[in-house]
Structure formats: C-alpha cells, structure tokens
Design a protein around this motif. Sequence first.
Motif, PDB file in Angstrom:
ATOM      1  N   ALA A 176     -21.596   1.602   3.999  1.00  0.00           N
ATOM      2  CA  ALA A 176     -20.567   2.600   4.299  1.00  0.00           C
ATOM      3  C   ALA A 176     -19.171   2.032   4.083  1.00  0.00           C
ATOM      4  O   ALA A 176     -18.299   2.690   3.498  1.00  0.00           O
ATOM      5  N   ARG A 177     -18.958   0.792   4.544  1.00  0.00           N
ATOM      6  CA  ARG A 177     -17.642   0.169   4.374  1.00  0.00           C
ATOM      7  C   ARG A 177     -17.315  -0.022   2.893  1.00  0.00           C
ATOM      8  O   ARG A 177     -16.183   0.216   2.455  1.00  0.00           O
ATOM      9  N   TYR A 178     -18.318  -0.448   2.128  1.00  0.00           N
ATOM     10  CA  TYR A 178     -18.100  -0.651   0.696  1.00  0.00           C
ATOM     11  C   TYR A 178     -17.740   0.670   0.009  1.00  0.00           C
ATOM     12  O   TYR A 178     -16.803   0.719  -0.802  1.00  0.00           O
ATOM     13  N   ILE A 179     -18.456   1.714   0.341  1.00  0.00           N
ATOM     14  CA  ILE A 179     -18.213   3.006  -0.299  1.00  0.00           C
ATOM     15  C   ILE A 179     -16.831   3.542   0.078  1.00  0.00           C
ATOM     16  O   ILE A 179     -16.061   3.986  -0.785  1.00  0.00           O
ATOM     17  N   VAL A 180     -16.513   3.500   1.364  1.00  0.00           N
ATOM     18  CA  VAL A 180     -15.215   4.021   1.817  1.00  0.00           C
ATOM     19  C   VAL A 180     -14.072   3.237   1.177  1.00  0.00           C
ATOM     20  O   VAL A 180     -13.103   3.825   0.671  1.00  0.00           O
ATOM     21  N   LYS A 181     -14.180   1.912   1.183  1.00  0.00           N
ATOM     22  CA  LYS A 181     -13.126   1.083   0.591  1.00  0.00           C
ATOM     23  C   LYS A 181     -12.998   1.339  -0.903  1.00  0.00           C
ATOM     24  O   LYS A 181     -11.877   1.435  -1.449  1.00  0.00           O
ATOM     25  N   SER A 182     -14.116   1.475  -1.589  1.00  0.00           N
ATOM     26  CA  SER A 182     -14.082   1.707  -3.033  1.00  0.00           C
ATOM     27  C   SER A 182     -13.442   3.046  -3.365  1.00  0.00           C
ATOM     28  O   SER A 182     -12.617   3.140  -4.291  1.00  0.00           O
ATOM     29  N   MET A 183     -13.800   4.093  -2.630  1.00  0.00           N
ATOM     30  CA  MET A 183     -13.234   5.414  -2.890  1.00  0.00           C
ATOM     31  C   MET A 183     -11.727   5.421  -2.613  1.00  0.00           C
ATOM     32  O   MET A 183     -10.954   6.066  -3.334  1.00  0.00           O
ATOM     33  N   GLU A 184     -11.308   4.698  -1.575  1.00  0.00           N
ATOM     34  CA  GLU A 184      -9.873   4.602  -1.295  1.00  0.00           C
ATOM     35  C   GLU A 184      -9.142   3.890  -2.430  1.00  0.00           C
ATOM     36  O   GLU A 184      -8.058   4.311  -2.847  1.00  0.00           O
ATOM     37  N   ASP A 185      -9.727   2.814  -2.941  1.00  0.00           N
ATOM     38  CA  ASP A 185      -9.108   2.080  -4.049  1.00  0.00           C
ATOM     39  C   ASP A 185      -9.006   2.956  -5.292  1.00  0.00           C
ATOM     40  O   ASP A 185      -7.978   2.936  -5.999  1.00  0.00           O
ATOM     41  N   ILE A 186     -10.059   3.704  -5.581  1.00  0.00           N
ATOM     42  CA  ILE A 186     -10.055   4.582  -6.765  1.00  0.00           C
ATOM     43  C   ILE A 186      -8.954   5.619  -6.653  1.00  0.00           C
ATOM     44  O   ILE A 186      -8.207   5.879  -7.608  1.00  0.00           O
ATOM     45  N   ASP A 187      -8.831   6.207  -5.477  1.00  0.00           N
ATOM     46  CA  ASP A 187      -7.807   7.239  -5.270  1.00  0.00           C
ATOM     47  C   ASP A 187      -6.401   6.644  -5.337  1.00  0.00           C
ATOM     48  O   ASP A 187      -5.495   7.234  -5.934  1.00  0.00           O
ATOM     49  N   MET A 188      -6.205   5.469  -4.751  1.00  0.00           N
ATOM     50  CA  MET A 188      -4.884   4.839  -4.759  1.00  0.00           C
ATOM     51  C   MET A 188      -4.462   4.446  -6.172  1.00  0.00           C
ATOM     52  O   MET A 188      -3.296   4.601  -6.550  1.00  0.00           O
ATOM     53  N   LEU A 189      -5.399   3.962  -6.959  1.00  0.00           N
ATOM     54  CA  LEU A 189      -5.074   3.599  -8.338  1.00  0.00           C
ATOM     55  C   LEU A 189      -4.677   4.824  -9.158  1.00  0.00           C
ATOM     56  O   LEU A 189      -3.756   4.758  -9.982  1.00  0.00           O
ATOM     57  N   LEU A 190      -5.363   5.937  -8.923  1.00  0.00           N
ATOM     58  CA  LEU A 190      -5.054   7.149  -9.671  1.00  0.00           C
ATOM     59  C   LEU A 190      -3.695   7.711  -9.274  1.00  0.00           C
ATOM     60  O   LEU A 190      -2.872   8.051 -10.131  1.00  0.00           O
ATOM     61  N   THR A 191      -3.453   7.824  -7.983  1.00  0.00           N
ATOM     62  CA  THR A 191      -2.167   8.352  -7.516  1.00  0.00           C
ATOM     63  C   THR A 191      -1.027   7.372  -7.765  1.00  0.00           C
ATOM     64  O   THR A 191       0.135   7.795  -7.830  1.00  0.00           O
ATOM     65  N   GLY A 192      -1.344   6.095  -7.918  1.00  0.00           N
ATOM     66  CA  GLY A 192      -0.314   5.093  -8.177  1.00  0.00           C
ATOM     67  C   GLY A 192       0.055   4.941  -9.636  1.00  0.00           C
ATOM     68  O   GLY A 192       0.799   4.021  -9.985  1.00  0.00           O
ATOM     69  N   GLY A 193      -0.480   5.782 -10.491  1.00  0.00           N
ATOM     70  CA  GLY A 193      -0.123   5.737 -11.904  1.00  0.00           C
ATOM     71  C   GLY A 193      -0.925   4.758 -12.728  1.00  0.00           C
ATOM     72  O   GLY A 193      -0.464   4.315 -13.783  1.00  0.00           O
ATOM     73  N   SER A 194      -2.129   4.421 -12.274  1.00  0.00           N
ATOM     74  CA  SER A 194      -3.001   3.517 -13.045  1.00  0.00           C
ATOM     75  C   SER A 194      -4.354   4.183 -13.276  1.00  0.00           C
ATOM     76  O   SER A 194      -5.381   3.756 -12.729  1.00  0.00           O
TER      77      SER A 194
END
Length: 557
Positions: A265-283
């Motif tokens: 669960a921690r891996y999935i939540v952290k990964s989804m947060e990273d994916i979203d942050m990279l997209l909204t951050g212009g990467s």
Amino acid sequence: MAAVPVGTFPGFMTEGTLLYRRGEYGKALACFDNALKLRAEDKHCLVARSKCYLRLGDTENSLKDAEASLQNDKTFPKGLYQKAETLYTMGDFEFALVFYHRGYRLRPELQKFRLGIQKSQEAIVNCIGSPSSVKLENKEDLCFISRQAESKKANQKLQIKLTKDQQWTKKQEPQRNPKVERQLLGELYADKAYLEKLLKNEDLMKSCTKKGIKVADMVLSGIAYLDTRTEFWQQQKPIYARVRERKLRQQRWIRDKKRKPAEVARYIVKSMEDIDMLLTGGSPEESCKKAEHVLKTIQGWSDDEVPNKNELIGNLHSCIGNAQLEMGQMEAALQSHKMDLEFARQNDLPDAISRALDNIGRVYARIGKFQEAIDTWEEKIPMAKSSLEKTWLFHEIGRCYLELDKAEAARNYGEKSLQSADEEGDVEWQLHASVLVAQAQEKLKDYRSAIMNFEKALEKAKLVHDDPAQKAIITALDDVSRSFIEDLKERGREMRDYSFKDFDFSNENTDDDNLEKDREGKESGKESTENQEGEKENEGAKNDKEHESKEEESKRD
C-alpha cells in the motif's frame, strides 16, 4: 529544396519516440529528421535526434543537435543533460561535469543530473588521480575540445611506455584508490596484486625466459593492461552504476519475497503521488516513465498481494495517457485511455468508466474529431455526479457542436451548462456558459439575445476580475452590435421593397376612368336638369302670354 514530408510533426515525433524505445534507432532517426523538416528549431525534437545519434555512435552530430537545442534557450534542462551525456561519452569528462552542474542548479530535483556529476567526478579521479589537481572553469564561452585531442593528452600523461632502455622498476603513477580498483577489477584485482608483489623480487625481474624475454617486461605489461581495463570499466560502468545494480538486485530479492499488505500500500500510494507530482510539475516524460515502471512492477505481482490489481492497472494506463497527451503523443494517449476503459468495463467499475470516457473525449477534441468527442461525452452524461461536472460536460459538448457549425445544438447545450452553473453557484462557469450561448445565438442571427448574454458574461468577468475575458467580450459585443445594426438596415430595405411590390399600379387608370365617367355623368345630369328647367320656363312664359292675350281680348270685348 528539400521535399516536405507527408505527415504531421506530432505524428513523426510519436513514431520516432516509439521506435527509439524499441531500440530501432536508425528508423527513429529518420522520423526525427522528417519532424525537423516541419519544425527546424524544435528543441525537444533536436534532443530526441541527438539521443539517436548517440546510440548509433555518431557523437559529433549528437553534440551538434544538443548544442542547437540550447541555441535559443540556454537553460533548457533536457538540452543541458543531452550535451553533458554526449561529452561524457566522447571522454570529455571535465566539460561534461560543467554541464551536469548547470542542469543541477536549474533542476536540483532531477536525479539524473546528480548521477551525471557523480560519474563524471569518478571518471576524472580515475584518469588523473587527484581531484585537487583539476581546476574547472564554468564560463558561458567554454569551448568544446575534441575527444581525439583530449585522448592524446591523457595518453601522454598516463600511459607507461616500455622501451628497451627502461628499467624494470615501475614509474611513478598517480595514486589510485585501492577500494575503487577492487570494485572495478573484481576477481582480477588479486592477479594485479600478485604481479605487483613480483616486482619486489629483484632477482626474478632481472631474469629472462627461454625465448629471451625479460620477466620484468612481461609483469609490467600485465599490470599496464589491467590499468587500462580499469580505466575502460570506469568510463563504461562507473561506481554509481555498480551501486545501483546492487540495489536493483536487492530490490529483486525483496520482490521475490512475499510482501506485506502495508508495504504494498505504501509503495502504491507513494508511486501514484510521484507520478502526479511529476505531471503537474511540468515533467510529463518522467511521469510517463515512472507510471510505466510501476505498471510493469504491479503486473508481476499476484492478485493476493494487490487485491485491486485490475483497478490499479487501469488507473496507471490513465496516468500514462495523460502524460502522453501533455507530450503531444495523441495516438498513444488515445490507446492508453482506451485500455483504461477496457479494464474498467471488464471489471464493472463505473467511476473508472466515467474517467476513461472523459479522457477519451478530451483526446478526440484535441485532435479535431469533434463528433467522436460528442458521442463519447454524451455516453458519460448519465454518469456525471455533480452539477459542476455536468457544467463542464455540457459546455464541452456545446463547444464541439459550435466547431461543427451546429449552432442550435450548441445553444441548447450552452443553456444546460449555464443552468448547471447556476445550480452550483460557480461564477467562472457561468461566464463560460454565457459566452457559449451568446456565440451560438450570434451564429443563429439572434443578435438581440446574443447581446444580452454577452452583457451578462461581461458582468461575470468583472466579478472574477478576468481582464483578458473582459477585453474579448467587449470586442465580441462590438462585432455582434454591428451585425445587429446591419441586420436591421437590411430588414428595413426588405420592408420597403415589399410595400412597393404589394401596391397595384395597374388599377390607377381604371380609377381615373371611373372618376372621369362620374364627372361626365354629373355634367350630363346637370345639363339635362337645366334643359328641363328651361323647358318649364318656356312653357310658363307661353302660358303667361296666352293668359295676357286672353285678358286683352276680354278688355276689348
């Protein structure tokens, strides 16, 4: 003059990117060439082609493209990284380090710049021996020095030349880190230590073999070979890469073990947060890579470890599609969102179906397939849960109808959007919906209503302090007002023409004849009356004369 290739720039970019990922670098290079014929100075395409050249071993053209991508924007992170990678591959570790540092100052959150700095420093230490002896200047006008010149200088400094007059004692060399050499040589490190131990045996070093070859020359040749191999492996596979491989092996070992639900669960939540942050951050490119990696990882897990595996796989396809959409890879984005829709329907997930339909409609609208977008979004309408979601949905459908010149349908959906926005109390969407309705009414030539809705939209724009919207609405109001005035003038001219056509000029002569006849009848009647009166007067005069004559006769009698 070069012929213009048949196709679009996004199409060539998408195809080239897919071919590059498959390892077909020659074909990918041809696609990027065609894309640059359409947009010669596109920095993203130049970086992509530079990567292909680098994979194909053409470092010179790779460097040219990397430098061209920085021509108009010296702070372009991808261009800086690609130039640094090319310089590193060419053996110009010092200059590569300069550009890794530049990129790191601009984008410190990107790990690839930190790794580039680390591997460049390790290569420099391995070649020169001491970082304190290297003084790097970070100037904007730092010139490029060819690989051949640098290699020649390095060989002059580092190579051990074995001549006939050379003593068997080993020349003084830069100090090497035994720990680094042990890691690089692996099992061969023991062999090198043995050869160095033999050098201390003076009697052995003075002896020769049966063929007359000095033992000292053979030992020194072996040590020189191992030193050369150490330098080669240092450049091709630095320490950071070996550390990373060790971590990957550990991760695979951990992955093979049974995972705890909390860890998953921690891996999935952290990964989804990273994916979203990279997209909204212009990467978006980094976000797409991260999502693809997580997708591959989860697909290798069992259903017991990930109970909602299918739902999560669909969500990752959605993330990949959104990143591809931001990168301009429309066809790839459409396929990713369709896979999300397929997973959602197979597992009967209404929310996921609604999300996939939403995204598919966006892609269709972006590429100009407005009818397909309308059909997709109309399928989503019953799934909309809030007034705000309906407001957006009705507005986008109405906008597509307006693009298709179906103004009446656009007006109807615009009015639905405005009604939902009123229910939600969202002023911004009231503004957008009012503008859509007014534009549709203008196309329908209902200028009076269009002016009223533009004025309402102007009031909403003032409430939210949207200056660009106010200027655009004022311009639209001027245009529709002029059209309204022209329409009124045209209607006035049509009414005048219509009234003249309805008046029957052929009856004018008939009326004049009737009037003439009436006048003649009246005159003839008058004459007849006068004649009758004259006859009566004559008869009266005649009777008077007869009466007078009778009176005279009676007097005479």
